[in-house]
Design an enzyme around this catalytic site. Sequence first.
Site, PDB file in Angstrom:
ATOM      1  N   HIS A  14       0.834  -1.203   0.000  1.00 29.22           N
ATOM      2  CA  HIS A  14       0.000   0.000   0.000  1.00 29.22           C
ATOM      3  C   HIS A  14       0.865   1.249   0.000  1.00 29.22           C
ATOM      4  O   HIS A  14       2.075   1.199   0.199  1.00 29.22           O
ATOM      5  CB  HIS A  14      -0.985   0.003   1.189  1.00 29.22           C
ATOM      6  N   CYS A  33       5.667   6.550   4.597  1.00 29.82           N
ATOM      7  CA  CYS A  33       4.562   5.702   4.120  1.00 29.82           C
ATOM      8  C   CYS A  33       3.894   6.291   2.885  1.00 29.82           C
ATOM      9  O   CYS A  33       3.028   5.661   2.279  1.00 29.82           O
ATOM     10  CB  CYS A  33       3.528   5.502   5.217  1.00 29.82           C
ATOM     11  N   HIS A  39       4.918   0.272  -0.372  1.00 32.27           N
ATOM     12  CA  HIS A  39       5.724  -0.691   0.382  1.00 32.27           C
ATOM     13  C   HIS A  39       4.822  -1.825   0.829  1.00 32.27           C
ATOM     14  O   HIS A  39       3.596  -1.678   0.856  1.00 32.27           O
ATOM     15  CB  HIS A  39       6.388  -0.007   1.586  1.00 32.27           C
ATOM     16  N   HIS A  41       3.615  -5.130   3.421  1.00 33.14           N
ATOM     17  CA  HIS A  41       3.535  -5.619   4.806  1.00 33.14           C
ATOM     18  C   HIS A  41       3.163  -7.090   4.782  1.00 33.14           C
ATOM     19  O   HIS A  41       2.397  -7.528   3.919  1.00 33.14           O
ATOM     20  CB  HIS A  41       2.439  -4.888   5.584  1.00 33.14           C
ATOM     21  N   HIS A  79      -1.256 -10.479  -1.840  1.00 34.76           N
ATOM     22  CA  HIS A  79      -0.308 -10.065  -2.873  1.00 34.76           C
ATOM     23  C   HIS A  79      -0.904  -9.036  -3.831  1.00 34.76           C
ATOM     24  O   HIS A  79      -0.573  -9.012  -5.015  1.00 34.76           O
ATOM     25  CB  HIS A  79       0.237 -11.283  -3.632  1.00 34.76           C
ATOM     26  N   GLU A 129       0.221  -4.799  11.368  1.00 32.44           N
ATOM     27  CA  GLU A 129       1.013  -4.535  10.159  1.00 32.44           C
ATOM     28  C   GLU A 129       2.501  -4.698  10.450  1.00 32.44           C
ATOM     29  O   GLU A 129       3.290  -4.998   9.562  1.00 32.44           O
ATOM     30  CB  GLU A 129       0.701  -3.156   9.572  1.00 32.44           C
TER      31      GLU A 129
HETATM   32 NI    NI Z   1       2.570   0.646   5.539  1.00 30.05          NI
END
Ligand code: NI
Length: 140
Positions: A14, A33, A39, A41, A79, A129
């Site tokens: 996200h 972020c 990136h 998680h 994914h 997360e």
């Molecule tokens: Ni994040």
Amino acid sequence: MIRVTRVYRLAASHRLHAPQLGEEENRALYGKCNNPFGHGHNYRLEISARGPLDDSGRALDPAALDRLVEETVLRPFGHRNLNSEVARFAQEVPTTENFGREIYRRLKDRWASVFPGPWPALEKVRIAETERNIFEVAEI
Ligand code: NI
């Protein structure tokens, strides 16, 4: 009454970016972020339900929950890029708070088709997360 919790793993990516705000405001608000490339998680998901024991001595059929979670959560989100592949997150920032709410909402919508009686009842979605950032959703 017994509370049952099952754990699932879910990888997704996200970017925290509010479409209604400008680039600079987004950078100030979300910091790293907001990186344009996003990136990933490895989310840890805990789904809790509660109910009385049935004749099998269980409060919930884990295989039935697994099927529901697979269809409702793992397959549509696993994914994926949450921003571009999940319709809701074209408008809403895919923070893990919002992601947890979306997971809860989808489970709630389908719950009665898998568990038609009053029990087991969906109680809580807990989503981590990272080891330090954990969110719980018990109602929308
Ligand atoms: Ni994040």
